[in-house]
Design a protein around this motif. Structure first.
Motif, PDB file in Angstrom:
ATOM      1  N   SER A  96       0.824  -1.205   0.000  1.00  0.00           N
ATOM      2  CA  SER A  96       0.000   0.000   0.000  1.00  0.00           C
ATOM      3  C   SER A  96       0.861   1.260   0.000  1.00  0.00           C
ATOM      4  O   SER A  96       0.525   2.261  -0.648  1.00  0.00           O
ATOM      5  CB  SER A  96      -0.929   0.008   1.218  1.00  0.00           C
ATOM      6  OG  SER A  96      -1.825  -1.087   1.169  1.00  0.00           O
ATOM      7  N   ARG A  97       1.993   1.202   0.698  1.00  0.00           N
ATOM      8  CA  ARG A  97       2.866   2.370   0.760  1.00  0.00           C
ATOM      9  C   ARG A  97       3.694   2.541  -0.508  1.00  0.00           C
ATOM     10  O   ARG A  97       4.007   3.661  -0.912  1.00  0.00           O
ATOM     11  CB  ARG A  97       3.806   2.252   1.967  1.00  0.00           C
ATOM     12  CG  ARG A  97       3.099   2.328   3.312  1.00  0.00           C
ATOM     13  CD  ARG A  97       4.092   2.340   4.460  1.00  0.00           C
ATOM     14  NE  ARG A  97       3.421   2.331   5.757  1.00  0.00           N
ATOM     15  CZ  ARG A  97       4.048   2.447   6.923  1.00  0.00           C
ATOM     16  NH1 ARG A  97       5.377   2.569   6.947  1.00  0.00           N
ATOM     17  NH2 ARG A  97       3.366   2.427   8.049  1.00  0.00           N
ATOM     18  N   CYS A  98       4.057   1.443  -1.139  1.00  0.00           N
ATOM     19  CA  CYS A  98       4.943   1.500  -2.310  1.00  0.00           C
ATOM     20  C   CYS A  98       4.198   1.721  -3.614  1.00  0.00           C
ATOM     21  O   CYS A  98       4.810   2.152  -4.602  1.00  0.00           O
ATOM     22  CB  CYS A  98       5.762   0.205  -2.410  1.00  0.00           C
ATOM     23  SG  CYS A  98       6.973  -0.028  -1.093  1.00  0.00           S
ATOM     24  N   LEU A  99       2.898   1.425  -3.649  1.00  0.00           N
ATOM     25  CA  LEU A  99       2.141   1.494  -4.892  1.00  0.00           C
ATOM     26  C   LEU A  99       1.047   2.555  -4.806  1.00  0.00           C
ATOM     27  O   LEU A  99       0.466   2.774  -3.740  1.00  0.00           O
ATOM     28  CB  LEU A  99       1.501   0.137  -5.209  1.00  0.00           C
ATOM     29  CG  LEU A  99       2.471  -1.035  -5.396  1.00  0.00           C
ATOM     30  CD1 LEU A  99       1.699  -2.347  -5.510  1.00  0.00           C
ATOM     31  CD2 LEU A  99       3.362  -0.821  -6.607  1.00  0.00           C
ATOM     32  N   SER A 100       0.756   3.178  -5.942  1.00  0.00           N
ATOM     33  CA  SER A 100      -0.287   4.202  -6.008  1.00  0.00           C
ATOM     34  C   SER A 100      -1.481   3.735  -6.827  1.00  0.00           C
ATOM     35  O   SER A 100      -2.245   4.550  -7.342  1.00  0.00           O
ATOM     36  CB  SER A 100       0.298   5.485  -6.628  1.00  0.00           C
ATOM     37  OG  SER A 100       1.378   5.983  -5.862  1.00  0.00           O
ATOM     38  N   LEU A 101      -1.640   2.433  -6.946  1.00  0.00           N
ATOM     39  CA  LEU A 101      -2.738   1.877  -7.734  1.00  0.00           C
ATOM     40  C   LEU A 101      -4.068   2.097  -7.023  1.00  0.00           C
ATOM     41  O   LEU A 101      -4.158   1.996  -5.799  1.00  0.00           O
ATOM     42  CB  LEU A 101      -2.521   0.382  -7.959  1.00  0.00           C
ATOM     43  CG  LEU A 101      -1.290  -0.013  -8.791  1.00  0.00           C
ATOM     44  CD1 LEU A 101      -1.139  -1.532  -8.806  1.00  0.00           C
ATOM     45  CD2 LEU A 101      -1.415   0.524 -10.206  1.00  0.00           C
ATOM     46  N   HIS A 102      -5.114   2.361  -7.812  1.00  0.00           N
ATOM     47  CA  HIS A 102      -6.450   2.512  -7.245  1.00  0.00           C
ATOM     48  C   HIS A 102      -6.971   1.179  -6.726  1.00  0.00           C
ATOM     49  O   HIS A 102      -7.696   1.120  -5.739  1.00  0.00           O
ATOM     50  CB  HIS A 102      -7.417   3.061  -8.303  1.00  0.00           C
ATOM     51  CG  HIS A 102      -7.073   4.442  -8.746  1.00  0.00           C
ATOM     52  ND1 HIS A 102      -7.544   5.565  -8.114  1.00  0.00           N
ATOM     53  CD2 HIS A 102      -6.277   4.885  -9.750  1.00  0.00           C
ATOM     54  CE1 HIS A 102      -7.081   6.642  -8.721  1.00  0.00           C
ATOM     55  NE2 HIS A 102      -6.311   6.262  -9.716  1.00  0.00           N
ATOM     56  N   LYS A 134       4.820  -1.979  -9.851  1.00  0.00           N
ATOM     57  CA  LYS A 134       5.258  -0.586  -9.894  1.00  0.00           C
ATOM     58  C   LYS A 134       5.204  -0.028 -11.316  1.00  0.00           C
ATOM     59  O   LYS A 134       5.160   1.190 -11.508  1.00  0.00           O
ATOM     60  CB  LYS A 134       6.679  -0.459  -9.350  1.00  0.00           C
ATOM     61  CG  LYS A 134       6.786  -0.598  -7.837  1.00  0.00           C
ATOM     62  CD  LYS A 134       8.232  -0.493  -7.385  1.00  0.00           C
ATOM     63  CE  LYS A 134       8.348  -0.620  -5.865  1.00  0.00           C
ATOM     64  NZ  LYS A 134       9.757  -0.549  -5.394  1.00  0.00           N
ATOM     65  N   THR A 138      -0.838   4.246 -13.369  1.00  0.00           N
ATOM     66  CA  THR A 138      -1.802   4.718 -12.364  1.00  0.00           C
ATOM     67  C   THR A 138      -2.689   5.828 -12.896  1.00  0.00           C
ATOM     68  O   THR A 138      -3.536   6.346 -12.173  1.00  0.00           O
ATOM     69  CB  THR A 138      -1.055   5.239 -11.115  1.00  0.00           C
ATOM     70  OG1 THR A 138      -0.204   6.338 -11.519  1.00  0.00           O
ATOM     71  CG2 THR A 138      -0.208   4.154 -10.490  1.00  0.00           C
ATOM     72  N   THR A 139      -2.505   6.195 -14.162  1.00  0.00           N
ATOM     73  CA  THR A 139      -3.250   7.331 -14.699  1.00  0.00           C
ATOM     74  C   THR A 139      -4.051   7.023 -15.953  1.00  0.00           C
ATOM     75  O   THR A 139      -4.997   7.739 -16.272  1.00  0.00           O
ATOM     76  CB  THR A 139      -2.298   8.499 -15.026  1.00  0.00           C
ATOM     77  OG1 THR A 139      -1.327   8.051 -15.992  1.00  0.00           O
ATOM     78  CG2 THR A 139      -1.581   8.966 -13.768  1.00  0.00           C
ATOM     79  N   TYR A 169      -6.978   4.457 -14.256  1.00  0.00           N
ATOM     80  CA  TYR A 169      -5.883   3.532 -13.963  1.00  0.00           C
ATOM     81  C   TYR A 169      -5.997   2.372 -14.951  1.00  0.00           C
ATOM     82  O   TYR A 169      -7.034   2.189 -15.607  1.00  0.00           O
ATOM     83  CB  TYR A 169      -5.937   3.032 -12.515  1.00  0.00           C
ATOM     84  CG  TYR A 169      -6.999   1.987 -12.254  1.00  0.00           C
ATOM     85  CD1 TYR A 169      -6.666   0.639 -12.147  1.00  0.00           C
ATOM     86  CD2 TYR A 169      -8.338   2.340 -12.104  1.00  0.00           C
ATOM     87  CE1 TYR A 169      -7.640  -0.328 -11.900  1.00  0.00           C
ATOM     88  CE2 TYR A 169      -9.310   1.391 -11.861  1.00  0.00           C
ATOM     89  CZ  TYR A 169      -8.956   0.061 -11.765  1.00  0.00           C
ATOM     90  OH  TYR A 169      -9.920  -0.892 -11.538  1.00  0.00           O
TER      91      TYR A 169
END
Length: 330
Positions: A96-102, A134, A138-139, A169
């Motif tokens: 959760s901290r390393c990834l910005s995936l929805h 990674k 994410t966009t 995403y």
């Protein structure tokens, strides 16, 4: 080219016994270590990523060490267990901290890893879910841009909300991950990779039937795309007397839209100070595959021959930093 499948098994003399810890309430991780021609090989497996934090629970890693010394001889060491301390950062929190995936894929195997270390130069190569995820966008989702009309027309009646398909995403979890490599305690930053169109995998050598000293298949993540296809990343290792072969495969099938295979093949031949890595992408839209039987779409090994190559890169990767090779020649 010969691909690895579940029918490729080690010879009887090199089959490993699996050890299953029985501790209740503790997340179990199984680790197996092998030695082959200067390589230290570690295979780590665990259950899928839980939905909630388990920092207070801890983990138990059970390891086994073996040495493959020839096609018919193998020695085994002792089993040992290592228990993590409660309160250490769990994989749920780490991801959760390393990834910005929805959203994460439905099944993520956070501890699963294939790691190879060439001890003479401290060259490290590993394949794991976190590094692969990674590289997921994410966009945006390039597939939506290319096939949004077909996707919505084919899937509007299947229950997949249109809004989710348009979410910012990559809902296909596509990744161009080809493994993580580095030199331990070295400032060398990739000068050991040479892209050479004339460099090719030794296909004829891979076609030769050899004794399989060790075979392993390791899932990294998987998602069924709301029952509208499959997104899957896994890595396979096959060790033979003359070397080893690795297949890292990302398989994407969006029903009635397209099929894609992103394959990374690595072939090391015993005695060489380098190995060959081939990165190949195959893809085809559904309209050009509609003549195929339904079962073909569920088996990437069969579907492979029906997908044209759209990209291929061949690389020679040295096991020693450039400066080390240069000094050894002086």
């Amino acid at each position: 080219m010969s691909e690895m499948s579940s029918t490729d098994h080690p010879t009887t003399s090199s089959v490993q016994s699996r050890h299953s810890p029985t501790d209740i309430g503790v997340r179990k991780i199984t680790e197996e270590r092998y030695e082959f021609e200067g390589w230290g090989i570690t295979v780590t497996k665990s259950p899928i990523l839980p939905s909630h934090c388990y920092c207070a629970q801890g983990t138990l890693t059970v390891a086994k060490h073996s040495s493959i010394t020839s096609a018919t001889q193998q020695t085994s060491g002792t089993h040992h267990g290592i228990r993590s301390k409660p309160g250490m950062l769990c994989q749920v929190c780490r991801f959760s901290r390393c990834l910005s995936l929805h959203h994460f894929p439905e099944m993520v195997f956070p501890d699963n890893c294939l790691k190879l270390v060439y001890e003479s130069s401290n060259f490290i190569m590993n394949f794991n879910a976190l590094d692969a995820m990674k590289l997921i966008s994410t966009t945006t989702c390039p597939l939506h841009v290319a096939c949004s009309d077909e996707w919505k027309a084919a899937k509007l009646e299947t229950g997949l909300p249109t809004g989710e398909a348009l979410a910012p995403y990559d809902w296909t979890y596509s990744t161009n991950y080809k493994g993580s490599i580095q030199f331990l305690n070295s400032e060398c930053t990739h000068p050991y990779i040479t892209v050479d169109p004339t460099t090719q995998l030794n296909v004829e050598k891979l076609k030769v039937h050899e004794n399989i000293l060790f075979y392993e298949e390791i899932p990294l993540f998987e998602d069924e795309l709301h029952d509208n296809g499959i997104s899957n990343l896994s890595v396979k290792l096959r060790v033979m007397p003359t070397g080893f072969f690795i297949l890292l495969r990302f398989f994407l099938r969006v029903d009635h839209v397209l099929a894609r295979l992103c394959d990374t093949r690595i072939h090391f031949e015993t005695g060489n100070s380098y190995f060959i890595r081939q990165v190949q992408v195959r893809e085809e839209r559904y309209e050009n595959l509609s003549h195929l039987q339904p079962h073909v779409f569920t088996d990437p090994n069969i579907l492979y021959a029906n997908l044209p190559v759209i990209q291929e890169v061949n690389e020679k990767i040295r096991l020693f930093p450039t400066e080390t090779v240069a000094s050894s020649l002086n």
